[in-house]
Design a protein around this motif. Sequence first.
Motif, PDB file in Angstrom:
ATOM      1  N   SER A  47       0.818  -1.203   0.000  1.00 13.92           N
ATOM      2  CA  SER A  47       0.000   0.000   0.000  1.00 13.92           C
ATOM      3  C   SER A  47       0.859   1.263   0.000  1.00 13.92           C
ATOM      4  O   SER A  47       0.413   2.303  -0.445  1.00 13.92           O
ATOM      5  N   SER A  48       2.100   1.196   0.491  1.00  8.59           N
ATOM      6  CA  SER A  48       2.958   2.372   0.465  1.00  8.59           C
ATOM      7  C   SER A  48       3.433   2.664  -0.961  1.00  8.59           C
ATOM      8  O   SER A  48       3.876   3.744  -1.251  1.00  8.59           O
ATOM      9  N   ARG A  49       3.337   1.685  -1.852  1.00  7.90           N
ATOM     10  CA  ARG A  49       3.723   1.882  -3.244  1.00  7.90           C
ATOM     11  C   ARG A  49       2.526   2.231  -4.121  1.00  7.90           C
ATOM     12  O   ARG A  49       2.643   2.340  -5.323  1.00  7.90           O
ATOM     13  N   HIS A  50       1.342   2.401  -3.515  1.00  8.29           N
ATOM     14  CA  HIS A  50       0.125   2.706  -4.254  1.00  8.29           C
ATOM     15  C   HIS A  50       0.210   4.115  -4.833  1.00  8.29           C
ATOM     16  O   HIS A  50       0.440   5.077  -4.112  1.00  8.29           O
ATOM     17  N   LEU A  51       0.063   4.222  -6.134  1.00 15.47           N
ATOM     18  CA  LEU A  51       0.163   5.514  -6.807  1.00 15.47           C
ATOM     19  C   LEU A  51      -1.136   5.799  -7.562  1.00 15.47           C
ATOM     20  O   LEU A  51      -1.683   4.915  -8.214  1.00 15.47           O
ATOM     21  N   VAL A  52      -1.589   7.048  -7.483  1.00 15.04           N
ATOM     22  CA  VAL A  52      -2.797   7.470  -8.190  1.00 15.04           C
ATOM     23  C   VAL A  52      -2.436   8.632  -9.094  1.00 15.04           C
ATOM     24  O   VAL A  52      -1.880   9.632  -8.650  1.00 15.04           O
ATOM     25  N   LEU A  53      -2.758   8.488 -10.372  1.00 18.22           N
ATOM     26  CA  LEU A  53      -2.547   9.567 -11.336  1.00 18.22           C
ATOM     27  C   LEU A  53      -3.738  10.498 -11.260  1.00 18.22           C
ATOM     28  O   LEU A  53      -4.847  10.138 -11.638  1.00 18.22           O
ATOM     29  N   ASN A  54      -3.522  11.709 -10.738  1.00 21.33           N
ATOM     30  CA  ASN A  54      -4.602  12.674 -10.565  1.00 21.33           C
ATOM     31  C   ASN A  54      -4.848  13.495 -11.824  1.00 21.33           C
ATOM     32  O   ASN A  54      -5.992  13.799 -12.149  1.00 21.33           O
ATOM     33  N   SER A  55      -3.758  13.851 -12.531  1.00 21.32           N
ATOM     34  CA  SER A  55      -3.900  14.732 -13.686  1.00 21.32           C
ATOM     35  C   SER A  55      -2.634  14.706 -14.528  1.00 21.32           C
ATOM     36  O   SER A  55      -1.568  14.343 -14.042  1.00 21.32           O
ATOM     37  N   VAL A  56      -2.791  15.081 -15.788  1.00 15.80           N
ATOM     38  CA  VAL A  56      -1.646  15.249 -16.691  1.00 15.80           C
ATOM     39  C   VAL A  56      -1.808  16.588 -17.398  1.00 15.80           C
ATOM     40  O   VAL A  56      -2.898  16.920 -17.863  1.00 15.80           O
ATOM     41  N   VAL A  57      -0.718  17.355 -17.445  1.00 17.81           N
ATOM     42  CA  VAL A  57      -0.724  18.641 -18.154  1.00 17.81           C
ATOM     43  C   VAL A  57       0.397  18.600 -19.170  1.00 17.81           C
ATOM     44  O   VAL A  57       1.560  18.401 -18.816  1.00 17.81           O
ATOM     45  N   LYS A  58       0.029  18.755 -20.450  1.00  9.73           N
ATOM     46  CA  LYS A  58       1.029  18.782 -21.524  1.00  9.73           C
ATOM     47  C   LYS A  58       0.889  20.101 -22.261  1.00  9.73           C
ATOM     48  O   LYS A  58      -0.201  20.487 -22.659  1.00  9.73           O
ATOM     49  N   LYS A  59       2.030  20.769 -22.437  1.00 12.18           N
ATOM     50  CA  LYS A  59       2.040  22.022 -23.190  1.00 12.18           C
ATOM     51  C   LYS A  59       3.339  22.081 -23.967  1.00 12.18           C
ATOM     52  O   LYS A  59       4.416  22.011 -23.381  1.00 12.18           O
ATOM     53  N   ASP A  60       3.205  22.172 -25.266  1.00  9.29           N
ATOM     54  CA  ASP A  60       4.359  22.163 -26.158  1.00  9.29           C
ATOM     55  C   ASP A  60       5.207  20.920 -25.879  1.00  9.29           C
ATOM     56  O   ASP A  60       4.727  19.814 -25.965  1.00  9.29           O
ATOM     57  N   SER A  61       6.463  21.111 -25.498  1.00 12.29           N
ATOM     58  CA  SER A  61       7.322  19.959 -25.236  1.00 12.29           C
ATOM     59  C   SER A  61       7.381  19.602 -23.748  1.00 12.29           C
ATOM     60  O   SER A  61       8.050  18.649 -23.363  1.00 12.29           O
ATOM     61  N   SER A  62       6.684  20.351 -22.903  1.00  9.99           N
ATOM     62  CA  SER A  62       6.686  20.081 -21.468  1.00  9.99           C
ATOM     63  C   SER A  62       5.501  19.196 -21.093  1.00  9.99           C
ATOM     64  O   SER A  62       4.417  19.309 -21.653  1.00  9.99           O
ATOM     65  N   ALA A  63       5.733  18.321 -20.129  1.00  9.17           N
ATOM     66  CA  ALA A  63       4.664  17.464 -19.615  1.00  9.17           C
ATOM     67  C   ALA A  63       4.827  17.333 -18.109  1.00  9.17           C
ATOM     68  O   ALA A  63       5.932  17.153 -17.603  1.00  9.17           O
ATOM     69  N   TYR A  64       3.716  17.420 -17.415  1.00  9.73           N
ATOM     70  CA  TYR A  64       3.698  17.297 -15.966  1.00  9.73           C
ATOM     71  C   TYR A  64       2.628  16.290 -15.571  1.00  9.73           C
ATOM     72  O   TYR A  64       1.545  16.261 -16.149  1.00  9.73           O
ATOM     73  N   ALA A  65       2.949  15.472 -14.583  1.00  7.82           N
ATOM     74  CA  ALA A  65       1.997  14.501 -14.072  1.00  7.82           C
ATOM     75  C   ALA A  65       1.768  14.784 -12.588  1.00  7.82           C
ATOM     76  O   ALA A  65       2.721  15.013 -11.844  1.00  7.82           O
ATOM     77  N   VAL A  66       0.511  14.798 -12.185  1.00 11.40           N
ATOM     78  CA  VAL A  66       0.175  14.954 -10.768  1.00 11.40           C
ATOM     79  C   VAL A  66      -0.153  13.560 -10.258  1.00 11.40           C
ATOM     80  O   VAL A  66      -1.148  12.956 -10.648  1.00 11.40           O
ATOM     81  N   ILE A  67       0.750  13.034  -9.419  1.00 13.50           N
ATOM     82  CA  ILE A  67       0.613  11.691  -8.863  1.00 13.50           C
ATOM     83  C   ILE A  67       0.540  11.825  -7.347  1.00 13.50           C
ATOM     84  O   ILE A  67       1.421  12.453  -6.740  1.00 13.50           O
ATOM     85  N   ASN A  68      -0.493  11.247  -6.761  1.00 16.81           N
ATOM     86  CA  ASN A  68      -0.723  11.368  -5.318  1.00 16.81           C
ATOM     87  C   ASN A  68      -0.659  12.830  -4.875  1.00 16.81           C
ATOM     88  O   ASN A  68      -0.061  13.173  -3.867  1.00 16.81           O
ATOM     89  N   ASN A  69      -1.235  13.706  -5.700  1.00 19.99           N
ATOM     90  CA  ASN A  69      -1.330  15.142  -5.429  1.00 19.99           C
ATOM     91  C   ASN A  69       0.016  15.859  -5.377  1.00 19.99           C
ATOM     92  O   ASN A  69       0.144  16.902  -4.757  1.00 19.99           O
ATOM     93  N   GLN A  70       1.040  15.291  -6.025  1.00 18.89           N
ATOM     94  CA  GLN A  70       2.357  15.929  -6.141  1.00 18.89           C
ATOM     95  C   GLN A  70       2.690  16.059  -7.633  1.00 18.89           C
ATOM     96  O   GLN A  70       2.379  15.171  -8.421  1.00 18.89           O
TER      97      GLN A  70
END
Length: 111
Positions: A47-70
């Motif tokens: 359970s400590s390795r449990h990861l949740v993908l909250n959101s993905v933001v892609k703009k041009d060549s940049s990409a950000y992933a919000v995982i476990n609210n980080q």
Amino acid sequence: MLPKKISGLLIAFLCSTLGFNLNAATLRDPTLPGNTSEKGKVVSGSSSRHLVLNSVVKKDSSAYAVINNQIYTLGERVKGVKIVHIGKDTVSLSDGRKLTMFQAITDLKGQ
């Protein structure tokens, strides 16, 4: 002085009301947080390795992933595992796991 019948009913009513109050005192308030004795427990490895993908933001060549609210970018590590790919609604990790956003979020995102 009250008649005998009325005073008897009054005493019976008061006794039954007192009984209800005593029972109500033993009930747990459902709005209170859970059992606090669980605070000291250690989280298991799975359970400590449990990861949740909250959101993905892609703009041009940049990409950000919000995982476990980080917020993470490509190449960063989340709980010791490297992010190797960020797609429009998925994130691939170096240990072979693929995180996917909840379907309702991706359905609304495309509209």
